[in-house]
Scaffold this motif. Structure first.
Motif, short mmCIF file in Angstrom:
data_model
loop_
_atom_site.label_atom_id
_atom_site.label_comp_id
_atom_site.label_asym_id
_atom_site.label_seq_id
_atom_site.Cartn_x
_atom_site.Cartn_y
_atom_site.Cartn_z
N PHE A 41 40.50 38.86 41.94
CA PHE A 41 40.68 40.16 42.86
C PHE A 41 41.39 41.20 41.86
O PHE A 41 41.02 42.39 42.04
N ASN A 99 31.42 36.24 45.52
CA ASN A 99 31.57 36.39 46.90
C ASN A 99 33.03 35.90 47.58
O ASN A 99 33.23 35.78 48.74
N ILE A 138 36.65 36.18 48.73
CA ILE A 138 37.23 37.12 49.84
C ILE A 138 38.91 37.11 49.78
O ILE A 138 39.39 35.80 49.73
N ASP A 139 39.59 38.08 49.78
CA ASP A 139 41.10 37.97 49.64
C ASP A 139 41.81 37.79 50.82
O ASP A 139 40.84 37.57 52.01
N ASP A 140 43.04 37.67 50.89
CA ASP A 140 43.77 37.25 52.18
C ASP A 140 43.47 38.29 53.17
O ASP A 140 44.08 38.18 54.19
N GLY A 148 40.83 39.78 53.75
CA GLY A 148 39.33 39.90 54.10
C GLY A 148 38.46 40.82 53.58
O GLY A 148 37.23 40.92 53.74
N SER A 149 39.02 41.36 52.20
CA SER A 149 37.76 42.12 51.43
C SER A 149 37.24 41.40 50.18
O SER A 149 37.88 40.66 49.81
N SER A 150 35.99 41.70 50.18
CA SER A 150 35.45 40.97 49.04
C SER A 150 35.57 41.46 47.65
O SER A 150 36.03 42.67 47.54
N ASN A 173 27.39 39.73 47.87
CA ASN A 173 26.88 39.66 49.20
C ASN A 173 27.02 41.39 49.42
O ASN A 173 28.23 41.61 49.84
N TYR A 225 28.38 42.51 53.29
CA TYR A 225 29.67 41.69 53.92
C TYR A 225 30.47 42.81 54.42
O TYR A 225 30.64 44.20 53.91
N SER A 284 33.97 43.98 55.91
CA SER A 284 35.67 43.62 56.00
C SER A 284 36.07 44.35 57.00
O SER A 284 35.76 45.15 57.62
N THR A 320 32.39 48.22 54.21
CA THR A 320 31.36 47.59 53.42
C THR A 320 31.63 48.35 52.09
O THR A 320 32.38 49.24 51.86
#
Length: 172
Positions: free
Chosen positions: A25, A48, A50-52, A54-56, A79, A82, A84, A88
């Motif tokens: 990240f 792909n 995802i951080d804590d 919820g973002s990619s 993705n 995706y 979040s 997007t």
């Protein structure tokens, strides 16, 4: 003695895994092309992650304007659609006026009409930011002008509210 070694190895493994996850990240936010290539070479699925919150990685790179990392992610299987809590990757690019990344996402057939938690589309955001060039780009790519957000407004209604005649005329 064997239990101590096993415990040490377990702790070391957890620390390495945690730092790699954190680093991916960090790479998305402020890394460079060699950082993302190294990360990808070690774990192709990291594109792909995802951080804590919820973002990619792609969304983070786009929000930070980290073009070379975002470009790499786009080209290597991230993705693109995706969604979040922050929207997007396309919405992040609209927010940051990242025209080149928007072009790349459009070339890769990103879904232009995905909505965030408020039902806003990338086009609606471009209208709200009064970004005429971005509105033109999204319209040329065939963004849907008839969608309504959770407040039951279309992009045109946001344009009328903004009082931007050029954008109003584009959406008529």
């Amino acid at each position: 003695m064997l239990k101590r070694k096993s415990l040490f190895i377990l702790i070391l493994t957890i620390n390495v895994a945690f730092s790699q996850n954190t680093n991916c990240f960090d790479v998305a936010r402020k890394g460079n092309l060699s950082d993302i290539k190294l990360l990808f070479d070690n774990d192709k699925n990291s594109v792909n992650a995802i951080d804590d919150k919820g973002s990619s990685m792609l969304i983070l790179a786009c929000y930070r304007g980290n073009q070379e990392v975002a470009q790499f992610l786009i080209e290597n299987g991230a993705n693109l659609n995706y969604v979040s809590n922050n929207g997007t990757a396309l919405m992040a690019c609209v927010f940051k006026s990242e025209f080149l990344l928007v072009d790349e996402l459009i070339k890769k057939s990103v879904n232009l009409d995905l909505t965030d938690v408020n039902g806003l589309t990338a086009l609606m955001l471009a209208v709200q930011f009064k970004n005429t060039e971005m509105v033109k780009k999204l319209l040329n790519a065939k963004a849907n002008t008839t969608l309504k957000c959770k407040q039951n407004k279309t992009a045109f209604e946001y344009a009328v509210f903004s009082n931007n005649e050029e954008i109003i005329n584009l959406l008529k």
